[in-house]
Design a protein around this motif. Structure first.
Motif, mmCIF file in Angstrom:
data_model
loop_
_atom_site.group_PDB
_atom_site.id
_atom_site.type_symbol
_atom_site.label_atom_id
_atom_site.label_comp_id
_atom_site.label_asym_id
_atom_site.label_seq_id
_atom_site.Cartn_x
_atom_site.Cartn_y
_atom_site.Cartn_z
ATOM 1 N N GLY A 67 -4.260 -16.824 17.232
ATOM 2 C CA GLY A 67 -5.390 -15.981 16.844
ATOM 3 C C GLY A 67 -5.321 -14.563 17.352
ATOM 4 O O GLY A 67 -6.203 -13.755 17.065
ATOM 5 N N ASP A 68 -4.283 -14.219 18.134
ATOM 6 C CA ASP A 68 -4.107 -12.835 18.579
ATOM 7 C C ASP A 68 -3.735 -11.983 17.354
ATOM 8 O O ASP A 68 -3.130 -12.477 16.404
ATOM 9 C CB ASP A 68 -2.983 -12.724 19.615
ATOM 10 N N THR A 69 -4.109 -10.718 17.392
ATOM 11 C CA THR A 69 -3.806 -9.847 16.255
ATOM 12 C C THR A 69 -2.972 -8.646 16.683
ATOM 13 O O THR A 69 -2.988 -8.242 17.846
ATOM 14 C CB THR A 69 -5.094 -9.316 15.589
ATOM 15 N N LEU A 70 -2.260 -8.098 15.727
ATOM 16 C CA LEU A 70 -1.540 -6.832 15.882
ATOM 17 C C LEU A 70 -2.103 -5.880 14.842
ATOM 18 O O LEU A 70 -2.181 -6.228 13.657
ATOM 19 C CB LEU A 70 -0.041 -7.023 15.646
ATOM 20 N N ASN A 71 -2.516 -4.704 15.293
ATOM 21 C CA ASN A 71 -3.070 -3.700 14.390
ATOM 22 C C ASN A 71 -1.995 -2.675 14.054
ATOM 23 O O ASN A 71 -1.422 -2.060 14.955
ATOM 24 C CB ASN A 71 -4.258 -2.992 15.040
ATOM 25 N N LEU A 72 -1.741 -2.497 12.767
ATOM 26 C CA LEU A 72 -0.776 -1.499 12.314
ATOM 27 C C LEU A 72 -1.482 -0.491 11.420
ATOM 28 O O LEU A 72 -2.334 -0.860 10.596
ATOM 29 C CB LEU A 72 0.370 -2.167 11.550
ATOM 30 N N ASP A 73 -1.137 0.782 11.584
ATOM 31 C CA ASP A 73 -1.702 1.825 10.739
ATOM 32 C C ASP A 73 -1.182 1.665 9.312
ATOM 33 O O ASP A 73 -0.120 1.068 9.093
ATOM 34 C CB ASP A 73 -1.296 3.203 11.267
ATOM 35 N N PRO A 74 -1.910 2.206 8.320
ATOM 36 C CA PRO A 74 -1.389 2.185 6.952
ATOM 37 C C PRO A 74 0.003 2.821 6.910
ATOM 38 O O PRO A 74 0.269 3.796 7.612
ATOM 39 C CB PRO A 74 -2.403 3.020 6.174
ATOM 40 N N ALA A 75 0.884 2.253 6.095
ATOM 41 C CA ALA A 75 2.267 2.722 6.022
ATOM 42 C C ALA A 75 2.628 3.097 4.586
ATOM 43 O O ALA A 75 1.968 2.676 3.635
ATOM 44 C CB ALA A 75 3.214 1.636 6.514
ATOM 45 N N THR A 76 3.696 3.878 4.456
ATOM 46 C CA THR A 76 4.220 4.265 3.157
ATOM 47 C C THR A 76 5.691 3.889 3.100
ATOM 48 O O THR A 76 6.471 4.298 3.954
ATOM 49 C CB THR A 76 4.066 5.786 2.933
ATOM 50 N N ALA A 77 6.047 3.081 2.117
ATOM 51 C CA ALA A 77 7.441 2.682 1.908
ATOM 52 C C ALA A 77 7.965 3.439 0.690
ATOM 53 O O ALA A 77 7.385 3.374 -0.385
ATOM 54 C CB ALA A 77 7.547 1.186 1.674
ATOM 55 N N THR A 78 9.061 4.167 0.870
ATOM 56 C CA THR A 78 9.653 4.935 -0.219
ATOM 57 C C THR A 78 10.955 4.269 -0.640
ATOM 58 O O THR A 78 11.783 3.928 0.192
ATOM 59 C CB THR A 78 9.929 6.384 0.229
ATOM 60 N N SER A 79 11.118 4.087 -1.944
ATOM 61 C CA SER A 79 12.323 3.432 -2.457
ATOM 62 C C SER A 79 13.020 4.313 -3.483
ATOM 63 O O SER A 79 12.423 5.222 -4.060
ATOM 64 C CB SER A 79 11.958 2.096 -3.099
ATOM 65 N N VAL A 80 14.291 4.028 -3.703
ATOM 66 C CA VAL A 80 15.078 4.711 -4.732
ATOM 67 C C VAL A 80 15.727 3.644 -5.606
ATOM 68 O O VAL A 80 16.049 2.553 -5.139
ATOM 69 C CB VAL A 80 16.155 5.644 -4.128
ATOM 70 N N PRO A 81 15.933 3.942 -6.879
ATOM 71 C CA PRO A 81 16.527 2.945 -7.765
ATOM 72 C C PRO A 81 18.033 2.796 -7.538
ATOM 73 O O PRO A 81 18.742 3.779 -7.354
ATOM 74 C CB PRO A 81 16.247 3.514 -9.159
ATOM 75 N N LEU A 82 18.474 1.536 -7.516
ATOM 76 C CA LEU A 82 19.900 1.241 -7.478
ATOM 77 C C LEU A 82 20.384 0.820 -8.865
ATOM 78 O O LEU A 82 21.546 0.994 -9.215
ATOM 79 C CB LEU A 82 20.193 0.135 -6.471
ATOM 80 N N SER A 83 19.469 0.243 -9.637
ATOM 81 C CA SER A 83 19.714 -0.131 -11.027
ATOM 82 C C SER A 83 18.354 -0.187 -11.708
ATOM 83 O O SER A 83 17.343 0.152 -11.091
ATOM 84 C CB SER A 83 20.431 -1.485 -11.111
#
Length: 65
Positions: A23-39
């Motif tokens: 029941g312990d929690t970890l708080n993470l800030d909002p994140a942004t994941a950036t991707s590039v196309p491989l195909s």
């Protein structure tokens, strides 16, 4: 999610909520994941910075990247 037509880049806006079995929690800030196309059907995540901003239980006061 954002799609940049000029580069084919896809940007995901992510919010994680982690809870342990005890029941312990970890708080993470909002994140942004950036991707590039491989195909046409495959993307690679090139940036995904995360920041830990606290927690409860044994993770109380946790901070970091």
């Amino acid at each position: 999610m954002e799609f940049l037509r000029t580069t084919g880049t896809v940007v995901f806006h992510v919010q994680h909520h982690w809870v342990t079995e005890s029941g312990d929690t970890l708080n993470l800030d909002p994140a942004t994941a950036t991707s590039v196309p491989l195909s046409q059907t495959l993307f690679a995540i090139v940036t995904y910075p995360e920041h830990l901003s606290g927690g409860t239980g044994r993770f109380a006061g946790a901070m970091g990247i």
